[in-house]
Design an enzyme around this catalytic site. Structure first.
Site, PDB file in Angstrom:
ATOM      1  N   CYS A 108       0.760  -1.265   0.065  1.00 16.83           N
ATOM      2  CA  CYS A 108       0.158  -0.063   0.072  1.00 16.83           C
ATOM      3  C   CYS A 108       1.079   1.216  -0.010  1.00 16.83           C
ATOM      4  O   CYS A 108       0.175   2.475  -0.112  1.00 16.83           O
ATOM      5  CB  CYS A 108      -0.897   0.005   1.250  1.00 16.83           C
ATOM      6  N   HIS A 242      -3.045   7.146   3.371  1.00 10.58           N
ATOM      7  CA  HIS A 242      -3.215   6.076   2.661  1.00 10.58           C
ATOM      8  C   HIS A 242      -4.797   5.658   3.248  1.00 10.58           C
ATOM      9  O   HIS A 242      -5.009   5.810   4.523  1.00 10.58           O
ATOM     10  CB  HIS A 242      -2.420   5.122   3.010  1.00 10.58           C
ATOM     11  N   ASN A 272     -10.203   0.594   1.118  1.00 17.38           N
ATOM     12  CA  ASN A 272      -8.942   0.342   0.957  1.00 17.38           C
ATOM     13  C   ASN A 272      -8.440   0.146  -0.739  1.00 17.38           C
ATOM     14  O   ASN A 272      -8.565  -1.234  -0.869  1.00 17.38           O
ATOM     15  CB  ASN A 272      -8.313  -0.278   1.958  1.00 17.38           C
TER      16      ASN A 272
HETATM   17  O1  UT7 Z   1      -3.287  -1.455   3.832  1.00 12.17           O
HETATM   18  C1  UT7 Z   1      -3.556  -2.150   5.280  1.00 12.17           C
HETATM   19  C2  UT7 Z   1      -4.640  -2.952   5.302  1.00 12.17           C
HETATM   20  N1  UT7 Z   1      -4.861  -3.203   6.390  1.00 12.17           N
HETATM   21  C3  UT7 Z   1      -5.308  -2.268   7.497  1.00 12.17           C
HETATM   22  O2  UT7 Z   1      -5.176  -1.141   7.582  1.00 12.17           O
HETATM   23  C4  UT7 Z   1      -6.241  -2.770   8.581  1.00 12.17           C
HETATM   24  C5  UT7 Z   1      -6.000  -2.019   9.885  1.00 12.17           C
HETATM   25  N2  UT7 Z   1      -6.846  -2.726  10.860  1.00 12.17           N
HETATM   26  C6  UT7 Z   1      -8.123  -2.241  10.976  1.00 12.17           C
HETATM   27  O3  UT7 Z   1      -8.620  -1.397  10.334  1.00 12.17           O
HETATM   28  C7  UT7 Z   1      -9.045  -2.815  12.187  1.00 12.17           C
HETATM   29  O4  UT7 Z   1      -8.319  -3.744  12.786  1.00 12.17           O
HETATM   30  C8  UT7 Z   1     -10.298  -3.712  11.209  1.00 12.17           C
HETATM   31  C9  UT7 Z   1     -10.929  -2.832  10.694  1.00 12.17           C
HETATM   32  C10 UT7 Z   1      -9.653  -4.646  10.550  1.00 12.17           C
HETATM   33  C11 UT7 Z   1     -10.685  -4.381  12.460  1.00 12.17           C
HETATM   34  O5  UT7 Z   1     -11.542  -3.342  13.462  1.00 12.17           O
HETATM   35  P1  UT7 Z   1     -11.241  -3.679  15.035  1.00 12.17           P
HETATM   36  O6  UT7 Z   1     -11.885  -2.544  15.831  1.00 12.17           O
HETATM   37  O7  UT7 Z   1      -9.842  -3.930  15.154  1.00 12.17           O
HETATM   38  O8  UT7 Z   1     -11.962  -4.913  15.233  1.00 12.17           O
HETATM   39  P2  UT7 Z   1     -11.410  -6.369  15.986  1.00 12.17           P
HETATM   40  O9  UT7 Z   1     -10.720  -7.175  14.841  1.00 12.17           O
HETATM   41  O10 UT7 Z   1     -10.950  -6.511  17.229  1.00 12.17           O
HETATM   42  O11 UT7 Z   1     -12.661  -7.031  15.881  1.00 12.17           O
HETATM   43  C12 UT7 Z   1     -13.678  -6.824  16.840  1.00 12.17           C
HETATM   44  C13 UT7 Z   1     -14.943  -7.673  16.473  1.00 12.17           C
HETATM   45  C14 UT7 Z   1     -14.691  -9.204  16.742  1.00 12.17           C
HETATM   46  O12 UT7 Z   1     -15.688 -10.081  17.204  1.00 12.17           O
HETATM   47  P3  UT7 Z   1     -15.419 -10.571  18.597  1.00 12.17           P
HETATM   48  O13 UT7 Z   1     -14.255 -11.330  18.647  1.00 12.17           O
HETATM   49  O14 UT7 Z   1     -15.388  -9.232  19.561  1.00 12.17           O
HETATM   50  O15 UT7 Z   1     -16.867 -11.301  18.703  1.00 12.17           O
HETATM   51  C15 UT7 Z   1     -14.627  -9.739  15.209  1.00 12.17           C
HETATM   52  O16 UT7 Z   1     -15.080 -10.984  14.866  1.00 12.17           O
HETATM   53  O17 UT7 Z   1     -15.683  -7.584  15.429  1.00 12.17           O
HETATM   54  C16 UT7 Z   1     -15.832  -8.788  14.640  1.00 12.17           C
HETATM   55  N3  UT7 Z   1     -15.897  -8.284  13.145  1.00 12.17           N
HETATM   56  C17 UT7 Z   1     -16.730  -8.015  12.517  1.00 12.17           C
HETATM   57  N4  UT7 Z   1     -18.075  -7.947  12.753  1.00 12.17           N
HETATM   58  C18 UT7 Z   1     -18.783  -7.587  11.792  1.00 12.17           C
HETATM   59  C19 UT7 Z   1     -14.754  -8.304  12.459  1.00 12.17           C
HETATM   60  N5  UT7 Z   1     -15.072  -8.025  11.305  1.00 12.17           N
HETATM   61  C20 UT7 Z   1     -16.417  -7.944  11.254  1.00 12.17           C
HETATM   62  C21 UT7 Z   1     -17.380  -7.397  10.145  1.00 12.17           C
HETATM   63  N6  UT7 Z   1     -18.492  -7.157  10.566  1.00 12.17           N
HETATM   64  N7  UT7 Z   1     -16.884  -7.315   8.978  1.00 12.17           N
END
Ligand code: UT7
Length: 318
Positions: A108, A242, A272
């Site tokens: 990225c 980004h 993204n």
């Molecule tokens: O170019 C670089 C590419 N990547 C990035 O920049 C990603 C950087 N990271 C992020 O943007 C965030 O970490 C995410 C958006 C990917 C995730 O957000 P988060 O606030 O860190 O959520 P999390 O991974 O801690 O997940 C929280 C909950 C989980 O459920 P439990 O375990 O608390 O029951 C996930 O399973 O949200 C759940 N979850 C979702 N729920 C509904 C994860 N994805 C989804 C979804 N819809 N799409």
């Protein structure tokens, strides 16, 4: 080095959060509050090379440069349908250029890496015009059953034409070999001699680790280019980050204590789009006449590697 033209291209299919919640255990509310994304443009019947061609053609028109006057083409790309030849070489033929061309994979952060390479080319070669095209289809890397990755990405292409000048004031690049938080491995063709286990599968991402790495690296890179130019945060008119997550952008903005209006974003429309995200955003600002002559811009990107980079430049295009 100066940016003298910009362009972008998007696939025609719009996929909203509501459409995703039709086949995934997700919701518009979760995606919007955790990422800022409302919809994305996804490749369906297009080819990435055609989006790259459209973005390049628009950037050349915007710059007033003919394709045959290009001296180099650099494509930033993580994957596309061709393993070989390079996307830049395919593009060269489609736009009617005859320059040397090369692809780079800076994930990225590829646009900032491409800017740095172009800047060095201007210093080491007798050349006038360079085209950078960032063309990406990250939606072909993810498993569309995995809600934690597939909702984040969109496809697209962004391009700039560069010429000689003094607008680019500083570029800082960093790379730390740390694949675990974000990687994809794919199986190569089999041979009768292979006797090792070969990993294969979609993009693997530890979201929270990537989030922290992104915030940390972007803050450091921004500080580095601002210090190098003896400027302060307030001297910068726009920070083009980004477009990975609006919460990453907001966290960095809060640390820098800058107004929201200085951090333009379009993640809500496109998700993204990997290295294409900054040139797409730059093209929008350019075409909407938001950038004034003399404005100072900081571009900052980060991605798998972990690689990152920032660029501080003056905008001199009318
Ligand atoms: O170019 C670089 C590419 N990547 C990035 O920049 C990603 C950087 N990271 C992020 O943007 C965030 O970490 C995410 C958006 C990917 C995730 O957000 P988060 O606030 O860190 O959520 P999390 O991974 O801690 O997940 C929280 C909950 C989980 O459920 P439990 O375990 O608390 O029951 C996930 O399973 O949200 C759940 N979850 C979702 N729920 C509904 C994860 N994805 C989804 C979804 N819809 N799409």
């Amino acid at each position: 080095m100066n940016i003298i033209g910009t362009g972008c291209a998007h696939p025609s299919l719009t996929v909203t959060n509501e459409m995703l919640s039709g086949f995934l255990d997700t919701s518009d509310e979760w995606i919007t509050t955790r990422t800022g994304i409302k919809k994305r443009q996804l490749i369906s019947d297009e080819r990435l090379e055609d989006l790259a061609t459209e973005a390049a053609t628009k950037a050349l028109e915007n710059a007033g440069v003919a394709a045959e006057d290009l001296d180099y083409i650099i494509c930033s790309n993580v994957i596309n349908e061709y393993i070989t030849p390079s996307l830049s070489c395919i593009l060269q033929g489609k736009i009617g250029a005859n320059s040397p061309c090369v692809d780079l994979n800076g994930a990225c952060a590829g646009f900032i890496y491409a800017l740095d390479i172009a800047n060095s080319f201007f210093k080491s070669k007798d050349i006038k015009n360079i085209l950078i095209v960032c063309a990406e289809e990250p939606t072909r890397m993810v498993d569309w059953n995995q809600r934690n990755t597939c909702v984040l990405f969109g496809d697209g292409a962004g391009a700039v034409v560069l010429s000689r000048g003094e607008d680019v004031m500083a570029i800082k690049l960093t790379a730390v070999s740390k694949p675990e938080p974000l990687y994809q491995m794919r199986k190569l063709e089999h041979t009768p001699f292979i006797n090792k286990e070969e990993p294969d599968g979609p993009l693997v991402m530890k979201g929270q680790d990537v989030f922290k790495l992104a915030v940390e690296s972007s803050k450091n890179d921004i500080n580095s280019v601002i210090d190098e130019c003896d400027l302060s945060y307030n001297d910068v008119n726009y920070y083009l980050l980004h477009q990975a997550n609006i919460r990453i952008i907001d966290t960095i903005r809060n640390t820098l204590q800058q107004d929201e209006s200085k951090f333009p974003h379009n993640i809500e429309k496109y998700g993204n789009t990997s290295s294409a995200s900054i040139p797409i955003l730059l093209d929008e600002l350019n075409r909407d006449k938001k950038l004034k002559k003399g404005d100072k811009l900081v571009l900052s990107a980060f991605g798998a590697g972990f690689v990152a980079g920032a660029c501080l430049l003056k905008w001199s295009k009318e």
